[in-house]
Design a protein around this motif. Structure first.
Motif, PDB file in Angstrom:
ATOM      1  N   GLY A  42       0.702  -1.284  -0.105  1.00 38.59           N
ATOM      2  CA  GLY A  42      -0.392   0.047   0.042  1.00 38.59           C
ATOM      3  C   GLY A  42       0.505   1.241  -0.092  1.00 38.59           C
ATOM      4  O   GLY A  42       0.405   2.596   0.597  1.00 38.59           O
ATOM      5  N   ILE A  43       2.069   1.169  -0.685  1.00 39.12           N
ATOM      6  CA  ILE A  43       2.782   2.145  -0.360  1.00 39.12           C
ATOM      7  C   ILE A  43       2.386   3.267  -1.471  1.00 39.12           C
ATOM      8  O   ILE A  43       2.289   3.061  -3.287  1.00 39.12           O
ATOM      9  N   GLY A  44       2.410   4.911  -1.344  1.00 36.80           N
ATOM     10  CA  GLY A  44       2.218   5.545  -2.283  1.00 36.80           C
ATOM     11  C   GLY A  44       2.763   6.202  -3.518  1.00 36.80           C
ATOM     12  O   GLY A  44       2.971   6.091  -4.558  1.00 36.80           O
ATOM     13  N   ALA A  45       4.500   6.014  -2.986  1.00 35.80           N
ATOM     14  CA  ALA A  45       5.433   6.621  -4.424  1.00 35.80           C
ATOM     15  C   ALA A  45       6.712   5.822  -3.272  1.00 35.80           C
ATOM     16  O   ALA A  45       7.485   5.408  -1.937  1.00 35.80           O
ATOM     17  N   ILE A  46       7.291   5.427  -4.383  1.00 33.61           N
ATOM     18  CA  ILE A  46       8.717   4.971  -4.286  1.00 33.61           C
ATOM     19  C   ILE A  46       9.813   5.912  -5.067  1.00 33.61           C
ATOM     20  O   ILE A  46       9.727   6.247  -6.021  1.00 33.61           O
ATOM     21  N   GLN A  47      10.945   6.108  -4.410  1.00 36.63           N
ATOM     22  CA  GLN A  47      11.892   7.017  -4.840  1.00 36.63           C
ATOM     23  C   GLN A  47      13.323   5.658  -4.433  1.00 36.63           C
ATOM     24  O   GLN A  47      14.098   5.938  -3.016  1.00 36.63           O
TER      25      GLN A  47
END
Length: 240
Positions: free
Chosen positions: A102-107
């Motif tokens: 459920g992560i919103g963004a990956i950097q």
């Protein structure tokens, strides 16, 4: 048979036919052996989830017909994963599991001990999309281009950033997670194989928005630390 679920990049409206990608057409016809008239579920990250039908299907060409909304759109998750760039297989696995969690963004982050400075964003975006389709998310995580750690920190927006500390002289991650607002914005940063250099950890610790966290008595691989940390944070401060 389970109803296929597909992510599209176009608006979803009842009765408006939408072209699928050649890959989606092959998946529906060549892999799943579906045909025109068969049901599908559709989402685009903005209009919720829709039940629909395959309007036409031939080789690598397909059109889809949304019929009715089955779930309203939900806000994109505010939580983020920042992870030092690692080898391709490990990076692929992390993106898949972070999407499921459920992560919103990956950097992707470039550190002094990063073993690669190249990240195939197109490949990772495809992996995230497929994982979102399978785990019934209504959004696909945003994937940012790889950037140096120092540049990311200098541009940070103040969101609480929890950082894995393999030296084990930091508070347990579970204790720090319980101090976060439930369902609020937070980010989890994991370093490369071999860990952060001391200068990088010192730079992190001097920033007010950073808290370093221990993941227990064992040294974890980078991809294990990323997923284990996300599970703890989602259980104690996320949407679980």
């Amino acid at each position: 048979m389970a109803t296929p679920r597909l992510h599209l990049d176009q608006p979803l409206q009842a009765g408006r036919e939408i072209p699928a990608s050649p890959g989606q057409a092959h998946y529906l016809g060549g892999v799943l052996r579906r045909a025109a008239g068969d049901p599908v579920l559709l989402f685009n990250g903005a209009d919720g989830e829709w039940a629909g039908r395959i309007a036409s299907l031939r080789k690598d060409r397909c059109t889809l017909l949304p019929e009715r909304q089955t779930r309203p759109q939900e806000p994109a998750p505010a939580c983020r994963l920042l992870v030092a760039a690692v080898k391709r297989d490990a990076m692929d696995w992390m993106v898949e599991k972070a999407t499921e969690l459920g992560i919103g963004a990956i950097q992707p982050v470039l550190t002094r001990r990063s073993i690669t400075d190249r990240v195939n964003l197109a490949r990772l975006a495809a992996i995230a999309q497929e994982a979102a389709e399978q785990c019934e998310r209504l959004t696909v995580p945003r994937l940012a281009p790889a950037a140096p750690l120092h540049a990311i920190l200098e541009a940070w927006d103040g969101t609480p950033l929890l950082v894995g500390d393999e030296r084990r002289d930091s508070p347990p991650l579970a204790a720090l997670a319980q101090g976060l607002p439930p369902g609020g914005a937070w980010a989890w940063l994991v370093g490369p194989e071999g860990g952060f250099e001391r200068a990088e950890l010192d730079d992190l610790r001097r920033r007010a928005f950073v808290s370093t966290a221990s993941l227990g008595p064992r040294i974890l691989r980078a991809e294990t630390a990323a997923v284990a940390g996300l599970a703890v944070l989602q259980a104690l401060a996320g949407d679980w």
